[in-house]
Design a protein around this motif. Sequence first.
Motif, PDB file in Angstrom:
ATOM      1  N   CYS A  92       0.644  -1.099  -0.456  1.00 51.59           N
ATOM      2  CA  CYS A  92      -0.302   0.245  -0.301  1.00 51.59           C
ATOM      3  C   CYS A  92       1.106   1.527  -0.405  1.00 51.59           C
ATOM      4  N   TYR A  93      -0.050   2.297  -0.424  1.00 48.05           N
ATOM      5  CA  TYR A  93       0.487   3.776   0.325  1.00 48.05           C
ATOM      6  C   TYR A  93       0.518   4.306   2.126  1.00 48.05           C
ATOM      7  N   PRO A  94       1.329   3.947   2.447  1.00 50.34           N
ATOM      8  CA  PRO A  94       1.701   4.031   3.853  1.00 50.34           C
ATOM      9  C   PRO A  94       1.222   5.419   4.672  1.00 50.34           C
ATOM     10  N   GLY A  95       1.695   6.316   3.695  1.00 53.08           N
ATOM     11  CA  GLY A  95       1.614   7.749   4.670  1.00 53.08           C
ATOM     12  C   GLY A  95      -0.465   8.270   4.088  1.00 53.08           C
ATOM     13  N   GLN A  96      -0.882   7.479   2.624  1.00 52.92           N
ATOM     14  CA  GLN A  96      -1.670   7.598   2.249  1.00 52.92           C
ATOM     15  C   GLN A  96      -3.327   7.206   3.292  1.00 52.92           C
ATOM     16  N   LEU A  97      -2.779   5.932   3.435  1.00 58.00           N
ATOM     17  CA  LEU A  97      -3.389   4.446   4.069  1.00 58.00           C
ATOM     18  C   LEU A  97      -3.410   5.128   5.700  1.00 58.00           C
ATOM     19  N   ASN A  98      -2.840   5.546   6.597  1.00 64.82           N
ATOM     20  CA  ASN A  98      -2.318   6.352   7.952  1.00 64.82           C
ATOM     21  C   ASN A  98      -3.945   7.159   8.204  1.00 64.82           C
ATOM     22  N   GLN A  99      -3.535   8.514   6.273  1.00 66.13           N
ATOM     23  CA  GLN A  99      -4.291   9.063   6.250  1.00 66.13           C
ATOM     24  C   GLN A  99      -5.599   9.169   6.810  1.00 66.13           C
ATOM     25  N   VAL A 100      -6.220   7.726   5.821  1.00 70.22           N
ATOM     26  CA  VAL A 100      -7.768   7.524   5.682  1.00 70.22           C
ATOM     27  C   VAL A 100      -8.407   7.075   7.143  1.00 70.22           C
ATOM     28  N   PHE A 101      -7.140   6.505   7.830  1.00 69.26           N
ATOM     29  CA  PHE A 101      -7.645   5.903   9.269  1.00 69.26           C
ATOM     30  C   PHE A 101      -7.509   6.947   9.946  1.00 69.26           C
ATOM     31  N   MET A 102      -6.990   8.409   9.933  1.00 67.29           N
ATOM     32  CA  MET A 102      -7.282   9.241  10.488  1.00 67.29           C
ATOM     33  C   MET A 102      -8.436   9.931  10.093  1.00 67.29           C
ATOM     34  N   ASN A 103      -8.665  10.143   8.796  1.00 66.06           N
ATOM     35  CA  ASN A 103     -10.244  11.095   8.619  1.00 66.06           C
ATOM     36  C   ASN A 103     -11.730   9.779   9.341  1.00 66.06           C
ATOM     37  N   ILE A 104     -11.206   8.397   9.360  1.00 68.36           N
ATOM     38  CA  ILE A 104     -12.406   7.680   9.690  1.00 68.36           C
ATOM     39  C   ILE A 104     -12.244   8.417  11.484  1.00 68.36           C
ATOM     40  N   ILE A 105     -11.193   7.699  11.876  1.00 65.96           N
ATOM     41  CA  ILE A 105     -11.371   7.426  13.882  1.00 65.96           C
ATOM     42  C   ILE A 105     -11.861   8.984  13.575  1.00 65.96           C
ATOM     43  N   SER A 106     -11.388   9.850  13.298  1.00 64.93           N
ATOM     44  CA  SER A 106     -11.550  11.586  13.688  1.00 64.93           C
ATOM     45  C   SER A 106     -12.494  11.449  13.603  1.00 64.93           C
ATOM     46  N   ASN A 107     -13.519  11.414  12.096  1.00 61.19           N
ATOM     47  CA  ASN A 107     -15.127  11.548  12.660  1.00 61.19           C
ATOM     48  C   ASN A 107     -15.822  10.769  13.233  1.00 61.19           C
ATOM     49  N   ALA A 108     -15.448   9.411  13.556  1.00 65.10           N
ATOM     50  CA  ALA A 108     -16.622   8.532  14.755  1.00 65.10           C
ATOM     51  C   ALA A 108     -15.652   9.240  16.512  1.00 65.10           C
ATOM     52  N   ILE A 109     -15.135  10.490  16.493  1.00 62.26           N
ATOM     53  CA  ILE A 109     -15.025  10.946  17.828  1.00 62.26           C
ATOM     54  C   ILE A 109     -15.742  12.111  17.405  1.00 62.26           C
ATOM     55  N   ASP A 110     -15.419  12.624  16.437  1.00 61.43           N
ATOM     56  CA  ASP A 110     -16.412  13.603  16.277  1.00 61.43           C
ATOM     57  C   ASP A 110     -18.352  13.260  16.340  1.00 61.43           C
ATOM     58  N   ALA A 111     -18.727  12.252  16.217  1.00 61.45           N
ATOM     59  CA  ALA A 111     -19.786  11.058  16.359  1.00 61.45           C
ATOM     60  C   ALA A 111     -20.143  11.153  17.444  1.00 61.45           C
ATOM     61  N   LEU A 112     -19.107  10.880  18.778  1.00 59.39           N
ATOM     62  CA  LEU A 112     -18.668  10.549  19.568  1.00 59.39           C
ATOM     63  C   LEU A 112     -19.542  11.761  20.697  1.00 59.39           C
ATOM     64  N   GLU A 113     -18.738  13.234  20.407  1.00 57.71           N
ATOM     65  CA  GLU A 113     -18.812  13.826  20.901  1.00 57.71           C
ATOM     66  C   GLU A 113     -19.962  14.436  20.756  1.00 57.71           C
ATOM     67  N   GLU A 114     -20.356  14.613  19.885  1.00 59.23           N
ATOM     68  CA  GLU A 114     -21.644  15.097  19.061  1.00 59.23           C
ATOM     69  C   GLU A 114     -23.244  14.277  20.367  1.00 59.23           C
ATOM     70  N   HIS A 115     -22.487  13.099  19.925  1.00 59.73           N
ATOM     71  CA  HIS A 115     -23.444  11.970  20.798  1.00 59.73           C
ATOM     72  C   HIS A 115     -23.599  13.309  22.196  1.00 59.73           C
ATOM     73  N   ARG A 116     -22.159  13.169  22.755  1.00 62.44           N
ATOM     74  CA  ARG A 116     -22.618  13.412  24.357  1.00 62.44           C
ATOM     75  C   ARG A 116     -23.147  15.346  25.184  1.00 62.44           C
ATOM     76  N   ASN A 117     -22.750  15.841  23.727  1.00 63.10           N
ATOM     77  CA  ASN A 117     -23.049  17.155  23.684  1.00 63.10           C
ATOM     78  C   ASN A 117     -25.143  17.324  23.553  1.00 63.10           C
ATOM     79  N   LYS A 118     -25.492  16.281  22.960  1.00 57.62           N
ATOM     80  CA  LYS A 118     -27.360  15.801  22.968  1.00 57.62           C
ATOM     81  C   LYS A 118     -27.292  15.095  24.501  1.00 57.62           C
ATOM     82  N   ASN A 119     -26.637  14.785  25.052  1.00 55.47           N
ATOM     83  CA  ASN A 119     -27.224  14.271  26.173  1.00 55.47           C
ATOM     84  C   ASN A 119     -27.007  15.324  27.009  1.00 55.47           C
ATOM     85  N   SER A 120     -28.221  14.899  27.897  1.00 55.92           N
ATOM     86  CA  SER A 120     -28.013  15.845  29.397  1.00 55.92           C
ATOM     87  C   SER A 120     -26.283  16.011  30.143  1.00 55.92           C
TER      88      SER A 120
END
Length: 585
Positions: free
Chosen positions: A460-488
């Motif tokens: 594979c292209y290691p640098g580009q593949l690491n960027q994919v992991f970074m994008n997807i995991i960062s989005n997952a963290i954003d989704a969890l933070e958004e979920h937390r903000n909507k909770n009381s």
Amino acid sequence: MRIWQKFLSSSLVLAALICLMMTSAFRLYQAETAAEKIQKRTAYALSITHSLEKALKDQALALKDFVVLGYNITNMIQFQKIRSNFLIDLDKLEFVMDEVPELSFVRRRHAFLTHLANTIDSKNNLVTSQQDLQAINSYIQDITFYLADISQKAQKQNNTANERVARIRKMNTNFQFLGIIGIFLIFLFKLIMIILPVIRSLHKLQIGVAKIGAGDLNYHLDIKTNDEIEQLADEFNQMTMKLRDFYYSLESRVSERTSELFELNQDLQTEIVDRRKAEINLKQSQIQLTQKAQELEQALQELQQTQIQLIQNEKMSSLGQLVAGIAHEINNPVNFIHGNITPLEECFQNLIQLINLYQTYYPQPVDEIQYYMEDIDLPFIVEDTSKIIASLDVGAKRIREIVLSLRNFSRLDEADIKEVNIHEGIDNTLLILQHRIKGKPQEAEIEVIKNYGDLPVVECYPGQLNQVFMNIISNAIDALEEHRNKNSLSDINTCNKRIYIQTKLIKNDRIAIHIVDNGMGIPEESRNRIFDPFFTTKPIGKGTGLGLSISYQVITAKHEGKLQCITTPGKGTEFIIELPIKQHN
């Protein structure tokens, strides 16, 4: 006579014959049933008569044995038992044959026999016993005579009943045979007198229709049946005459109209040629416009891809340079600290050894030294300094690991395809995002669950593949933070935030990476657009809309893999990355 009248009259005759047959058959069935009942009754009477004769013989034998064999009570009991059965059968015979006078004689003689049996005494002498035997024989002979006469009458009645049943059955068979012949004759009459003439007439009509259809307008139907078909043939002939006259008139009109149409056709052909030329020119213009539109659309797509690629390259280059620079700047002082920890520890151990020697050879120092040692708490300094040096060693090693992860993530020296360990790239990405994963004072830590399979190294292209992991995991963290903000606020610490990462080998030549979060999920209206360039569900200023688009291009175009998104609103999102183990390009 009309056809329907012929059919009606013949059908009425047939129905009357069938009704007569059914009535006669029913009456014969009743007679046969009655005769069979008489037959069964006489056969039953004959059977009872034979049973009575046998029972009478058994009674005489039992009674004689009683007299001759010394008045044995067993013989008398046997006689009484046979006598009871005899009387039962006699009642049955009287019920079946109620007008036979011999039955009364039999009953009286049997009563005398019973009376005689009841008067026989064991004290009688030989003469009296012989008289009893003679009386028994006399009664038995009389009863046998009457029973024989009854049996003959029953046999005669049985023979008469059998003959009557046979005669009735023969009459029934003959009558049914005659009825079938009559029905056959009526059907034959209808076939010859009605159906066949109708079929012949219809065949002539069919021939006439075929002739007219072939253009023979002079054909004339000749049908004489004195019914509706003859009337239909006359109307058909009249229609043929009218059609012939109309055809001749139409032929003359067609001739006139044909000449007019020929001239009109010439004009139409000229107009059609001109119109076709115009249509050809219009189609050519449309084809050119379509080609231009397609070229413009393709150019727009290429421009967007180029723009995305430039942004990606710029981001990767900037990120790589930044990470590499930070790693380089941190690495130098860290190496200096790490390299001096061992000499520092050796020096400190030497000092401790020196202090121990002083305390051994000079156990009683001067008061000033003794006070100073107590003031600085020398034992605590010795113990705590060893711990500080150990902590410094652990911290320096940890910083070196972070620097190594940053260098591996940036991979500025690995722009070409290379065999790498996928798990190292995921772990390096998680290490860089550790500051967002770990807990905060009012925020629970994100639980990262790793389920790594046994994977080979992947081209594979290691640098580009690491960027994919970074994008997807960062989005997952954003989704969890958004979920937390909507909770009381009361649910902040109890909200179980989780990211699940699984890798496995599929199909022996591909691997799959599953990244799952339990956030809010993606709305249904946005589900089909998440990989589009510049599309984002995040607030303005927080998302560029390029992360997933770039990731999709990296996985599908650069690595010949697949990137899928499975989401359920309110439950979470799963991204599935499929990569070939070997690249074909």
